[in-house]
Design a protein around this motif. Structure first.
Motif, PDB file in Angstrom:
ATOM      1  N   VAL A 405      55.034  27.356  46.204  1.00  0.00           N
ATOM      2  CA  VAL A 405      53.749  26.883  45.684  1.00  0.00           C
ATOM      3  C   VAL A 405      52.629  27.809  46.139  1.00  0.00           C
ATOM      4  N   ARG A 406      52.695  28.224  47.413  1.00  0.00           N
ATOM      5  CA  ARG A 406      51.648  29.092  47.964  1.00  0.00           C
ATOM      6  C   ARG A 406      51.644  30.463  47.296  1.00  0.00           C
ATOM      7  N   ILE A 407      52.821  30.974  46.943  1.00  0.00           N
ATOM      8  CA  ILE A 407      52.883  32.253  46.228  1.00  0.00           C
ATOM      9  C   ILE A 407      52.079  32.150  44.934  1.00  0.00           C
ATOM     10  N   LYS A 408      52.350  31.104  44.185  1.00  0.00           N
ATOM     11  CA  LYS A 408      51.683  30.939  42.892  1.00  0.00           C
ATOM     12  C   LYS A 408      50.176  30.729  43.072  1.00  0.00           C
ATOM     13  N   ASP A 409      49.804  29.965  44.118  1.00  0.00           N
ATOM     14  CA  ASP A 409      48.377  29.769  44.396  1.00  0.00           C
ATOM     15  C   ASP A 409      47.701  31.103  44.699  1.00  0.00           C
ATOM     16  N   PHE A 410      48.360  31.890  45.555  1.00  0.00           N
ATOM     17  CA  PHE A 410      47.798  33.188  45.932  1.00  0.00           C
ATOM     18  C   PHE A 410      47.631  34.090  44.713  1.00  0.00           C
ATOM     19  N   VAL A 411      48.659  34.180  43.897  1.00  0.00           N
ATOM     20  CA  VAL A 411      48.606  35.055  42.722  1.00  0.00           C
ATOM     21  C   VAL A 411      47.518  34.575  41.768  1.00  0.00           C
ATOM     22  N   ARG A 412      47.427  33.265  41.617  1.00  0.00           N
ATOM     23  CA  ARG A 412      46.420  32.704  40.709  1.00  0.00           C
ATOM     24  C   ARG A 412      45.002  33.051  41.196  1.00  0.00           C
ATOM     25  N   ILE A 413      44.780  32.848  42.499  1.00  0.00           N
ATOM     26  CA  ILE A 413      43.465  33.153  43.070  1.00  0.00           C
ATOM     27  C   ILE A 413      43.191  34.655  42.993  1.00  0.00           C
ATOM     28  N   TYR A 414      44.224  35.449  43.290  1.00  0.00           N
ATOM     29  CA  TYR A 414      44.061  36.904  43.249  1.00  0.00           C
ATOM     30  C   TYR A 414      43.685  37.354  41.840  1.00  0.00           C
ATOM     31  N   ALA A 415      44.366  36.794  40.859  1.00  0.00           N
ATOM     32  CA  ALA A 415      44.080  37.160  39.469  1.00  0.00           C
ATOM     33  C   ALA A 415      42.660  36.753  39.080  1.00  0.00           C
ATOM     34  N   GLU A 416      42.241  35.553  39.513  1.00  0.00           N
ATOM     35  CA  GLU A 416      40.890  35.089  39.205  1.00  0.00           C
ATOM     36  C   GLU A 416      39.841  36.003  39.837  1.00  0.00           C
ATOM     37  N   GLN A 417      40.044  36.323  41.144  1.00  0.00           N
ATOM     38  CA  GLN A 417      39.092  37.185  41.841  1.00  0.00           C
ATOM     39  C   GLN A 417      39.054  38.581  41.213  1.00  0.00           C
ATOM     40  N   SER A 418      40.224  39.100  40.871  1.00  0.00           N
ATOM     41  CA  SER A 418      40.282  40.426  40.245  1.00  0.00           C
ATOM     42  C   SER A 418      39.608  40.404  38.881  1.00  0.00           C
ATOM     43  N   GLY A 419      39.798  39.297  38.144  1.00  0.00           N
ATOM     44  CA  GLY A 419      39.156  39.159  36.842  1.00  0.00           C
ATOM     45  C   GLY A 419      37.640  39.189  36.960  1.00  0.00           C
ATOM     46  N   ILE A 420      37.125  38.513  37.998  1.00  0.00           N
ATOM     47  CA  ILE A 420      35.674  38.503  38.222  1.00  0.00           C
ATOM     48  C   ILE A 420      35.173  39.918  38.504  1.00  0.00           C
ATOM     49  N   ARG A 421      35.878  40.620  39.363  1.00  0.00           N
ATOM     50  CA  ARG A 421      35.478  41.986  39.712  1.00  0.00           C
ATOM     51  C   ARG A 421      35.549  42.904  38.483  1.00  0.00           C
ATOM     52  N   LEU A 422      36.589  42.720  37.688  1.00  0.00           N
ATOM     53  CA  LEU A 422      36.760  43.571  36.507  1.00  0.00           C
ATOM     54  C   LEU A 422      35.697  43.266  35.443  1.00  0.00           C
ATOM     55  N   ASP A 423      35.354  41.984  35.290  1.00  0.00           N
ATOM     56  CA  ASP A 423      34.287  41.630  34.342  1.00  0.00           C
ATOM     57  C   ASP A 423      32.980  42.321  34.719  1.00  0.00           C
ATOM     58  N   ILE A 424      32.693  42.334  36.015  1.00  0.00           N
ATOM     59  CA  ILE A 424      31.458  42.974  36.483  1.00  0.00           C
ATOM     60  C   ILE A 424      31.509  44.479  36.231  1.00  0.00           C
ATOM     61  N   GLU A 425      32.669  45.076  36.479  1.00  0.00           N
ATOM     62  CA  GLU A 425      32.801  46.514  36.230  1.00  0.00           C
ATOM     63  C   GLU A 425      32.645  46.828  34.743  1.00  0.00           C
ATOM     64  N   ILE A 426      33.257  46.005  33.912  1.00  0.00           N
ATOM     65  CA  ILE A 426      33.133  46.216  32.463  1.00  0.00           C
ATOM     66  C   ILE A 426      31.666  46.138  32.048  1.00  0.00           C
ATOM     67  N   ARG A 427      30.969  45.120  32.559  1.00  0.00           N
ATOM     68  CA  ARG A 427      29.546  44.970  32.226  1.00  0.00           C
ATOM     69  C   ARG A 427      28.728  46.154  32.749  1.00  0.00           C
ATOM     70  N   THR A 428      29.050  46.572  33.989  1.00  0.00           N
ATOM     71  CA  THR A 428      28.328  47.687  34.597  1.00  0.00           C
ATOM     72  C   THR A 428      28.509  48.971  33.793  1.00  0.00           C
ATOM     73  N   TYR A 429      29.774  49.275  33.458  1.00  0.00           N
ATOM     74  CA  TYR A 429      30.036  50.505  32.709  1.00  0.00           C
ATOM     75  C   TYR A 429      29.404  50.453  31.311  1.00  0.00           C
ATOM     76  N   THR A 430      29.429  49.263  30.721  1.00  0.00           N
ATOM     77  CA  THR A 430      28.817  49.120  29.395  1.00  0.00           C
ATOM     78  C   THR A 430      27.318  49.399  29.476  1.00  0.00           C
ATOM     79  N   GLU A 431      26.672  48.835  30.505  1.00  0.00           N
ATOM     80  CA  GLU A 431      25.238  49.059  30.683  1.00  0.00           C
ATOM     81  C   GLU A 431      24.952  50.525  31.005  1.00  0.00           C
ATOM     82  N   MET A 432      25.864  51.147  31.753  1.00  0.00           N
ATOM     83  CA  MET A 432      25.653  52.540  32.125  1.00  0.00           C
ATOM     84  C   MET A 432      25.660  53.446  30.897  1.00  0.00           C
ATOM     85  N   CYS A 433      26.462  53.079  29.925  1.00  0.00           N
ATOM     86  CA  CYS A 433      26.474  53.864  28.682  1.00  0.00           C
ATOM     87  C   CYS A 433      25.114  53.798  27.988  1.00  0.00           C
ATOM     88  N   ASP A 434      24.475  52.620  28.064  1.00  0.00           N
ATOM     89  CA  ASP A 434      23.234  52.393  27.331  1.00  0.00           C
ATOM     90  C   ASP A 434      21.984  52.638  28.180  1.00  0.00           C
TER      91      ASP A 434
END
Length: 740
Positions: A405-434
């Motif tokens: 159960v803890r493995i799945k919890d960890f992976v789920r949280i890791y994926a969520e946190q990574s998704g947040i970081r990646l969303d910010i990077e995507i937004r940052t790079y998009t803004e940097m283009c403009d």
């Protein structure tokens, strides 16, 4: 063919000398027969039959009783499958996208790979107790094969790890490897690095079959006196080892080597399940009680899980071993012994002893819960070990499910946190283009103020160090004051009367154990209070760090940004704690991070069961950190006080005052106040180390962030930035589709 040695040891439970006197024969004669130097004469054989009430046929057909091994359901298989599925997904994703992703996103993937590969570890079952209580014999019975040396004298002298044969790395061809001892108890071979061939070969001193332990791992072995060996690993084909690793620890109180107790105390910290053995005909002596209390304070609180129903204290077993020695295994007598042992243990507990554990697990701990963790055991009589074996089997089936159960919890949280970081990077790079000019201006502002910022942060960092030193001084002063109030003749007499201590040796020794626990509770309470203050100081430090960079954070989003560019202050700071031996005073702050803290530490290789203490609240983490430093000190003082009282005669008249004087003198002789002060100093010194590591991590990650921003601006390439956006979206998609 009749084997006299097996019959003597397993049926008569006698030494050679006792058997010689029992049948009226010279000791040398018995020794020669057992060594097979000569056959057993008919007259001696018949004498043994007569003396034991057996017929010659019964005697000649005697075989050593064998306990059936414990065969739990292989629930680790599901955990192993989950791990393998995720690892395969990672490897396949990396192989398919290596060229497209490039090197920029290794940190995202490596954190997940490292967390899964290093943190998913089998539960560890540790057997501890005083010497010669039958730990090795119990292990042989549990695994169903004679791998551990056993003897009538104290045997195991090193830490022995038993692992399933399937866990043996390909580079090891032997059944067992022996590793050298470290410079002290805190430095030893780390079994979690078994896959690291270079590391293990560096520590190795010998290899061979399990028989090699007879030379390196027992007190009777030819290499014992050299103190060369410190640990060993044995690979065994056994059903129970599919679900767990077993650790056999040197016995307490042998007097052979001073370091044995320290080695055992250090090694047992890795245990997820603790089996404490105390011999039935001397069950729960005060020394046993002290060892158990010290062990409980550092035992993982696994029963807090809401996903897997685990009853309170299910990973604690207090066992009356060699139960057949009490009235030939009489159940009523043994139950009385367990009841009295539990009662003696409870008499030594200070008020609120279970409160901290209860605040974490949200479960109650009372007499019935504690009593349920007391068991009898003997290999000779099945019904006397049945309850123990049933409960051990149960927890060894539950823990792999919890880890799954803890493995799945960890992976789920890791994926969520990574998704947040990646969303910010995507937004940052998009803004940097403009809006490239905005980021050029941002970088110039950062660079213009960087020297001022660094100097200001260094001053605030020194301010935290000053606060830690103030907390150290305050903690020592506060404890010295409480110690001076508590350890006085008049106060001790008052407490004895309040607790209705009777004029009995057992009662007085139990009271001395209680007094030691009160002192330990005072230390813990003081350190926890000061650690809570430090936690607020750390939060303020991080807030100022964030505000000095115009960092904006959201209460719903642990990621933080500078004008849209991600920089996570708490994550950067907490990452510096991973890998430290103890967080000390920062444990309270780490606990306040909840799942984020557990996610960061597991990503750095901390075991999933150990990380539970972080994810469920600061109190558990702080208590564990205090116990890791203070426990051995408290134990040493308590045992010395008990020893002093054991030779103290209790006279009539004002006996309470005599006992109180003896206790005060014993504490003075042990220099207890100074040793407690040293313990508190060590705690805060470790806190400084932890804060320094975390603050360095924060600075390093900030410097990396600025360098990355500078590179993106100076090497501005619209196509390259668009590629980064595409890569970030690809990796986000990768995380969103992890098979759970």
């Amino acid at each position: 063919m009749f084997d006299l040695k097996i019959f003597r040891e397993n049926c008569l439970k006698m030494t050679q000398d006792e058997l010689a006197k029992f049948i009226g024969e010279p000791l040398e004669k018995i020794s020669r027969i057992e060594q097979k130097i000569e056959d057993i004469p008919l007259n001696i054989f018949l004498t043994i039959a007569s003396k034991t009430g057996m017929t010659p046929d019964q005697l000649s057909q005697y075989e050593k009783p064998v306990a059936c091994p414990i065969n739990p359901e292989d629930t680790w298989q599901q955990t192993k499958f989950t791990k393998r599925t995720i690892v395969d997904y990672i490897e396949q994703g990396c192989a398919a996208n290596a060229t497209f992703w490039g090197d920029d996103y290794h940190s995202f993937i490596d954190g997940l790979r490292k967390g899964i590969s290093a943190a998913v570890k089998k539960p560890k079952v540790a057997l501890i107790g005083r010497s010669d209580v039958g730990k090795s014999a119990m292990i042989n019975a549990i695994i169903g094969t004679e791998k551990m040396p056993t003897s009538w004298t104290p045997t195991t002298s090193i830490v022995v790890y038993l692992k399933h044969i399937s866990d043996r790395p390909s580079y090891i061809e032997d059944e067992a490897w022996v590793f050298k001892a470290g410079k002290d108890a805190s430095e030893s071979w780390d079994d979690s690095r078994l896959s690291d061939e270079a590391y293990c070969r560096q520590w190795k001193i010998a290899g061979g079959t399990a028989d090699i332990l007879s030379s390196y791992g027992v007190r009777q072995g030819k290499h014992f006196a050299t103190k060369e060996a410190g640990a060993a690993v044995i690979f065994v084909e056994s059903e129970v080892l599919k679900n767990c690793d077993i650790i056999d620890l040197p016995g307490f109180g042998t007097g052979d080597r001073n370091e044995d107790d320290a080695i055992t105390l250090n090694a047992k910290k890795a245990a997820d399940v603790l089996i404490y053995l105390s011999i039935a005909n001397g069950f729960m002596r005060e020394e046993d009680i002290q060892y158990i209390k010290e062990s409980i304070s550092s035992l993982n609180i696994i029963e807090q899980s809401s996903e897997v129903d685990i009853p309170p204290l299910s990973n604690l077993f207090i066992v009356a071993s060699q139960a057949h020695t009490v009235s030939n295994g009489n159940v009523t007598s043994l139950n009385d012994i367990l009841d009295l042992g539990c009662e003696r243990f409870e008499k030594t507990l200070p008020e609120g002893y279970w409160a901290r554990r209860s605040s974490v697990s949200k479960k109650s701990y009372g007499h019935d819960v504690l009593k349920s963790r007391f068991f009898t055991y003997t290999t000779d009589i099945e019904h006397l070990r049945a309850k123990f074996e049933s409960e051990l089997k149960k927890i060894l089936e539950l823990l792999p499910r919890l880890i799954n159960v803890r493995i799945k919890d960890f992976v789920r949280i890791y994926a969520e946190q990574s998704g947040i970081r990646l969303d910010i990077e995507i937004r940052t790079y998009t803004e940097m283009c403009d809006e490239r000019e905005k980021y050029i201006k941002l970088l110039k502002e950062i660079e213009a103020h960087e020297t001022e910022r660094a100097n200001d942060n260094q001053n605030r960092r020194m301010g935290i160090f000053e606060k830690i030193r103030t907390y150290k001084a305050d903690s020592i002063d506060r404890f010295a004051s409480e110690y001076g109030t508590l350890i006085t003749v008049d106060n001790i007499v008052k407490i004895m009367k309040d607790r209705k201590v009777e004029k009995k040796k057992d009662d007085v020794q139990a009271f001395s154990s209680y007094l030691s626990s009160v002192l330990e509770e005072r230390v813990q309470s003081i350190l926890e209070t000061k650690s809570a203050h430090l936690s607020k100081d750390i939060d303020d430090y991080l807030k100022v760090f964030a505000s000095s960079h115009n960092i904006i954070s959201s209460s719903d989003n642990p990621a933080v940004t500078i004008n849209g560019v991600e920089f996570n202050v708490k994550r950067a700071f907490a990452s510096g704690l991973a890998g430290l031996a103890t967080f000390a005073g920062l444990a309270f702050w780490a606990g306040s991070l909840g799942n984020l803290g557990a996610y960061i530490l597991v990503a750095e290789g901390v075991s999933l069961l150990s990380a539970v203490g972080i994810s469920i609240g600061g109190t558990a983490a702080a208590v564990s950190s205090v116990a890791a430093i203070g426990g051995p000190v408290v134990l040493g003082i308590a045992l010395a006080i008990i020893a002093a009282l054991s030779v103290f005669a209790i006279f009539s008249g004002g006996w309470e005052k005599s006992v109180a004087k003896k206790l005060v003198n014993a504490y003075d002789e042990q220099d207890a106040l100074m040793r407690f002060k040293d313990c508190i100093e060590t705690f805060w010194d470790q806190t400084e180390i932890a804060f320094s590591a975390a603050a360095d991590s924060l600075e390093n990650e900030w410097a990396g962030y600025v360098d990355n921003l500078s590179t993106m601006i100076s090497e501005y390439d619209i196509e390259a930035i668009k590629h980064k956006i595409a890569v970030a979206r690809s990796i986000k998609n990768f995380f969103e589709h992890i098979p759970l």
